[in-house]
Design a protein around this motif. Structure first.
Motif, short mmCIF file in Angstrom:
data_model
loop_
_atom_site.label_atom_id
_atom_site.label_comp_id
_atom_site.label_asym_id
_atom_site.label_seq_id
_atom_site.Cartn_x
_atom_site.Cartn_y
_atom_site.Cartn_z
N ARG A 218 -4.24 -4.80 5.03
CA ARG A 218 -3.52 -4.83 3.76
C ARG A 218 -4.13 -3.85 2.77
NH1 ARG A 218 -3.98 -9.71 3.08
NH2 ARG A 218 -5.36 -9.97 1.30
N THR A 236 -0.82 -4.08 -6.92
CA THR A 236 0.18 -3.96 -5.86
C THR A 236 -0.50 -4.07 -4.51
OG1 THR A 236 1.46 -2.45 -7.25
CG2 THR A 236 2.01 -2.51 -4.91
N THR A 237 0.15 -4.73 -3.54
CA THR A 237 -0.34 -4.74 -2.18
C THR A 237 0.75 -4.22 -1.25
OG1 THR A 237 0.36 -7.02 -1.74
CG2 THR A 237 -1.86 -6.70 -2.60
N PHE A 244 5.69 -2.13 0.67
CA PHE A 244 5.31 -3.11 -0.34
C PHE A 244 5.31 -4.53 0.20
CE2 PHE A 244 6.83 0.28 -3.25
CZ PHE A 244 5.69 0.39 -4.01
N LEU A 245 4.28 -5.29 -0.19
CA LEU A 245 4.25 -6.74 0.04
C LEU A 245 4.55 -7.47 -1.27
CD1 LEU A 245 1.14 -6.95 2.39
CD2 LEU A 245 3.56 -6.98 3.04
N TRP A 246 3.81 -7.13 -2.32
CA TRP A 246 4.14 -7.66 -3.64
C TRP A 246 3.55 -6.76 -4.72
CZ3 TRP A 246 -0.36 -8.59 -6.16
CH2 TRP A 246 -1.45 -9.12 -5.47
N ASN A 247 4.12 -6.86 -5.89
CA ASN A 247 3.68 -6.10 -7.05
C ASN A 247 3.72 -7.02 -8.27
OD1 ASN A 247 3.09 -3.67 -8.66
ND2 ASN A 247 5.14 -4.00 -9.46
N LEU A 248 2.60 -7.17 -8.94
CA LEU A 248 2.52 -8.04 -10.11
C LEU A 248 2.00 -7.27 -11.30
CD1 LEU A 248 1.06 -11.35 -8.61
CD2 LEU A 248 3.42 -10.89 -9.27
N THR A 293 -7.96 -12.51 -10.11
CA THR A 293 -6.79 -13.10 -9.48
C THR A 293 -7.17 -13.67 -8.11
OG1 THR A 293 -5.94 -11.29 -8.09
CG2 THR A 293 -5.51 -11.14 -10.45
N ASN A 296 -3.07 -13.81 -3.83
CA ASN A 296 -1.64 -13.67 -4.08
C ASN A 296 -1.36 -13.05 -5.44
OD1 ASN A 296 -0.75 -14.91 -1.61
ND2 ASN A 296 -1.43 -16.87 -2.48
N GLY A 297 -2.43 -12.61 -6.12
CA GLY A 297 -2.26 -11.98 -7.41
C GLY A 297 -2.11 -12.93 -8.57
#
Length: 404
Positions: A218, A236-237, A244-248, A293, A296-297
């Motif tokens: 990752r 971002t991961t 992209f996996l997620w962006n916070l 965090t 999962n952010g």
């Protein structure tokens, strides 16, 4: 005029007499001052951006030098190999055979013992391309380089990691058609580009921070997004293909700007260091700002804190020591308005365990901090001395006292 720590002041005065020879002599004589306060360079403007600890206990330091005496007066890569006490074993400047700028921003020692540097190089079209520069087995005379980019726009490399398959990923910035900036990922085998990813909103600036690989797969990076006139920290991961996996984005919705500069993985998640304005005025004083965090952010209400000072301060780099303790470096402004290198040891609850400042008249700034194998800190950055900037290295104990 800024005030030095007392020991630092005495060391600096002694070292200034040694500086001109250090820049021009490849066989630099070791400094005998006794303290690990080292300045590399001399009569040019030299800046330090990255440091790695070598297998022999010494260090490689990289950055840039502005060689005013050269035709075209361009900026070149500057690399120093130092022993475990910080004394320069060799120094090298690399102009890569032309009169265009080259700047080194990050550096690693790869699995084969090569020193690999990421940065950027200006080309004949006056735009910049991502630059990867290699010293085979750390040999300053056995080098190679490769560039990647669109000749019509700017691409720059700022962070570098090696992947589990032996390739490399660069994190940096890419100019959009609107002349703004996106975050940018490039995977390469040092010959060709295996894939590229560009992340951001077309009509907004997305500014980079730093980057890492988690569990060999990752990818995770931090930066700063600009939306609706407000700047916020973003994390971002992605998977190992850059998908992209997620962006916070950590948006307080209060009009106060926050900036994400450096991210580090912990056993529980991530910690991001940067800065935060004190008021909604973008020109207001800033404080070092740290956000914690989970993987999962997700950040709790007690996971964000500032490290307050009398004047503006910002963090450029963070390192995790374990047990919820971190080392950060950046700068802190003085009453006169110029900058000192700032180093702090803080807990995840925001308690400052120790802090230190280094500098003189002019702007000085810490760019990179590492935790060394002997349990201390090493900070690399730039100081202003003798009418020009110099690459600077400070070695400290775990309680931020200068060491010999």
């Amino acid at each position: 005029m800024k005030h030095f720590l007392s020991t630092t002041f005495l060391v600096l005065i002694g070292l200034l007499f040694l500086l001109p020879g250090c820049n021009k002599n490849e066989n630099v004589k070791p400094d005998e001052s006794g303290m690990f306060v080292k300045f590399y360079g001399g009569s040019y403007d030299d800046h330090g951006y990255s440091v790695v600890e070598a297998p022999d206990g010494g260090f490689y330091v990289s950055g840039s030098t502005y060689r005013a005496n050269q035709p075209g007066a361009d900026t070149n890569i500057f690399v120093v190999k130092a022993d475990r006490n910080g004394n320069a074993i060799w120094t090298r400047y690399y102009n890569l055979g032309d009169g265009f700028d080259e700047i080194a921003r990050d550096m690693i020692i790869d699995k084969d013992g090569n020193v690999v540097i990421a940065g950027y190089k200006r080309n004949k079209n006056k735009t910049t391309d991502v630059l990867l520069f290699k010293l085979k087995n750390g040999n300053p005379l056995d080098t190679s380089f490769v560039t990647f980019g669109d000749t019509a726009t700017d691409e720059k490399g700022y962070n570098l990691v090696q992947t589990s398959d032996g390739n490399y990923i660069v994190y940096g910035s890419a100019e959009t058609k609107s002349a703004l900036l996106d975050m940018y990922l490039l995977k390469t085998d040092l010959t060709t580009a295996l894939w590229k990813r560009q992340m951001g909103t077309l009509d907004r600036n997305d500014l980079i921070g730093s980057f890492d690989i988690v569990d060999n797969k990752r990818l995770v990076w931090c930066g700063t997004t600009e939306r609706n006139g407000e700047r916020n920290i973003a994390v971002t991961t992605a998977d190992d293909y850059g998908n992209f996996l997620w962006n916070l984005t950590y948006v307080p919705h209060n009009g106060i700007n926050e900036y994400g500069r450096s991210i580090v993985k912990t056993t529980e998640g991530y910690v991001i260091a940067g800065s935060k304005n004190r008021t909604t005025d973008a020109t207001s004083l800033k404080d070092v700002y740290i956000v914690k965090t989970d993987f999962n952010g997700i950040s709790g209400v007690n996971d964000k804190f500032v490290v307050p000072g009398n004047y503006s301060s910002e963090a450029n780099s963070i390192v995790a020591l374990g047990n919820g303790v971190y080392g950060v470096t950046g700068y802190i402004r003085t009453a006169a308005g110029d900058k000192n290198i700032y180093v702090a040891k803080v807990t995840e609850e925001g308690k400052v365990l120790a802090s230190a400042e280094f500098g003189g008249a002019g702007d000085d700034e810490g760019k990179h901090i590492i935790y060394t194998k002997d349990g201390g800190f090493l900070v690399i950055g730039s100081i202003y001395a003798v009418n020009n900037s110099m690459m600077a290295a400070y070695k400290m104990s775990s309680d931020l006292k200068l060491v010999k």
